[in-house]
Design an enzyme around this catalytic site. Structure first.
Site, mmCIF file in Angstrom:
data_model
loop_
_atom_site.group_PDB
_atom_site.id
_atom_site.type_symbol
_atom_site.label_atom_id
_atom_site.label_comp_id
_atom_site.label_asym_id
_atom_site.label_seq_id
_atom_site.Cartn_x
_atom_site.Cartn_y
_atom_site.Cartn_z
ATOM 1 N N HIS A 155 3.532 -24.399 38.654
ATOM 2 C CA HIS A 155 4.180 -23.359 37.852
ATOM 3 C C HIS A 155 5.641 -23.671 37.550
ATOM 4 C CE1 HIS A 155 0.988 -20.180 37.954
ATOM 5 N NE2 HIS A 155 0.579 -20.936 38.961
ATOM 6 N N ASP A 363 13.474 -24.265 33.648
ATOM 7 C CA ASP A 363 12.438 -23.302 34.017
ATOM 8 C C ASP A 363 11.075 -23.868 33.652
ATOM 9 O OD1 ASP A 363 11.821 -20.905 35.234
ATOM 10 O OD2 ASP A 363 12.936 -19.679 33.813
#
Length: 467
Positions: A155, A363
């Site tokens: 993730h 991110d």
């Protein structure tokens, strides 16, 4: 139909939409297959005791959680997962703590989880392991004789090979990924970094597109950018708490243009750079005085780590400085909240905002960007200002892209967003909405699981040597 077994560091009840994140993403397939979700219980017990398993049922889904001893939690979670992997994978080698004892605890907990999970598995299960805490789990399951199809999804970002190679034992980590049948990443950039690493460092042989052979194993890699459940989030916007938040924001800030930032308090989110850009906006464009208000929510996160304490103090200082230098009796430029806002209230806040600032330094994806788009009024939508270093930037090309390290450039982009005419905002929003609907959370889930279902199961007759 094969049962889905999900393994992640933490477990959530998939019936509770307020849980958000992975729970929303996996609820449908777990319910449909009568699935099992395994992970850490969140409990820390004294060392020396036998780690307990806890089982509960959430409709047709079985939730099984395991306790961790104090030293295991310190080494596995705080030390290696968040003290080594998190900073390095976000390109912050300067914040990594390469203590030798951490990796031993990380391996020990993954071995514990494998021993606890293996007896619960069925022969035809499909196992989906999530995130950086559990990279070696498949290798430990293989060592116990498990031959089920096992997939892994990261993730967070995967850094370039030279940054990854700074981790002591980096070759062990990547070798562990070859115990999986499918390895998924958020972005094409992460997939490229994986391909480059395994070719150069692991001397893996290509046997197809993003398919590699090494260590007597073959792994299929791919980019599967995670999405949101658009209808579910829009439903929250129309529910009582969402509407109440929207109306309250409209009333209280009727004379202002709201900018919003919603983040965990983390050095990867670029929060000091964002506030400096907002200060530059106020300095460069005096017409924004008494007009633009930034609501910045920074949810508490790992506050026992010094790096997070430092950024908390820096944010408080920046907010105080901006409000002191620019504020008026009836206008404070920054509304800063160091607490969590309940998920059902967020759509109302997003819908009331003219601009969303999603400007991380790095991110994996950043779903706030997609939630902001979903919450907008199509007739009068807000503008997304998005860091080029967020995984979402690969998909959300109609956002205003910024380099968060460029304070002046970001300030100019914010000003452009505040001045953007409604016709342009509508065109951008329509295209962004089409993207998040096409590549929603159901697409993500189905795309990964379809690839895993078609993958060849573990090669029988080839023992997996314990790492």
């Amino acid at each position: 139909m094969s049962r889905l077994v999900v393994v992640s560091n933490r477990v959530a009840d998939p019936r509770k939409t307020a849980a958000g994140g992975l729970a929303v993403a996996l609820a449908e397939v777990l319910n449909n297959t009568g699935g099992l979700w395994f992970g850490w219980s969140g409990r820390i017990v004294e060392d020396g005791g036998q780690p307990s398993l806890h089982t509960q049922h959430a409709g047709p889904v079985t939730l099984v959680t395991a306790d961790l001893g104090q030293s295991d939690h310190a080494a596995y979670y705080v030390g290696y997962s968040n003290g080594v992997l998190w900073p390095v994978f976000h390109y912050r080698l300067d914040l990594a703590d390469f203590d030798d004892g951490y990796i031993a605890g990380y391996r020990r907990v993954n071995q514990q989880f494998a021993r606890q999970l293996a007896p619960l598995l069925r022969e035809d299960d499909i196992i989906w392991v999530h995130d950086y805490h559990l990279i070696p789990l498949a290798a430990e399951l293989r060592a116990l004789g498990c031959t089920q199809r096992i997939g892994f999804f990261l993730h967070i970002p995967l850094p370039p090979p030279l940054i990854l190679a700074a981790i002591p034992g980096h070759d062990w980590l990547i070798r562990a990924l070859f115990a999986y049948d499918v390895v998924g990443f958020q972005a094409e950039a992460d997939l490229l970094h994986f391909d480059n690493y395994v070719a150069a460092e692991a001397h893996a042989q290509p046997v197809g597109e993003h398919r590699w052979r090494a260590f007597n194993r073959t792994v299929q890699a791919g980019a599967y950018p995670i999405g949101i459940d658009v209808d579910e989030f829009q439903g929250l916007a129309q529910a009582h708490e969402g509407r109440e938040m929207f109306e309250r924001m409209r009333r209280e800030y009727s004379r202002r243009k709201l900018l919003v930032g919603v983040d965990r308090l983390d050095y990867s989110k670029g929060l000091p750079q964002r506030l400096k850009a907002f200060r530059a906006l106020l300095t460069r464009y005096p017409e924004t005085h008494r007009s633009a208000t930034l609501i910045q929510i920074a949810s508490p996160s790992r506050e026992d780590v010094s790096a997070y304490t430092d950024i908390l103090h820096e944010l408080e200082s920046l907010c105080g400085s901006i409000n002191g230098n620019f504020g008026e009796l009836d206008w404070m430029p920054v509304r800063y909240m160091h607490r969590t806002v309940a998920r059902p209230r967020l759509p109302g806040l997003y819908r009331a905002s003219r601009v969303a600032l999603v400007t991380p330094l790095r991110d994996g994806m950043n779903l706030v960007a997609k939630e902001f788009i979903a919450a907008q009024d199509p007739a009068d939508p807000g503008v997304l200002v998005l860091s080029r270093f967020a995984g979402a930037a690969e998909q959300l090309k109609e956002a205003l892209m910024v380099n968060p390290y460029d304070v002046e450039g970001t300030a100019n982009a914010i000003h452009l967003a505040l001045q953007m005419p409604v016709e342009e905002r509508r065109v951008r929003h329509e295209s962004l909405m089409a993207t998040i609907r096409q590549y929603d959370v159901h697409w993500w889930c189905n795309a990964f699981l379809d690839t895993l279902a078609q993958a060849e199961s573990a090669e029988s007759g080839t023992p997996w040597l314990r790492l």
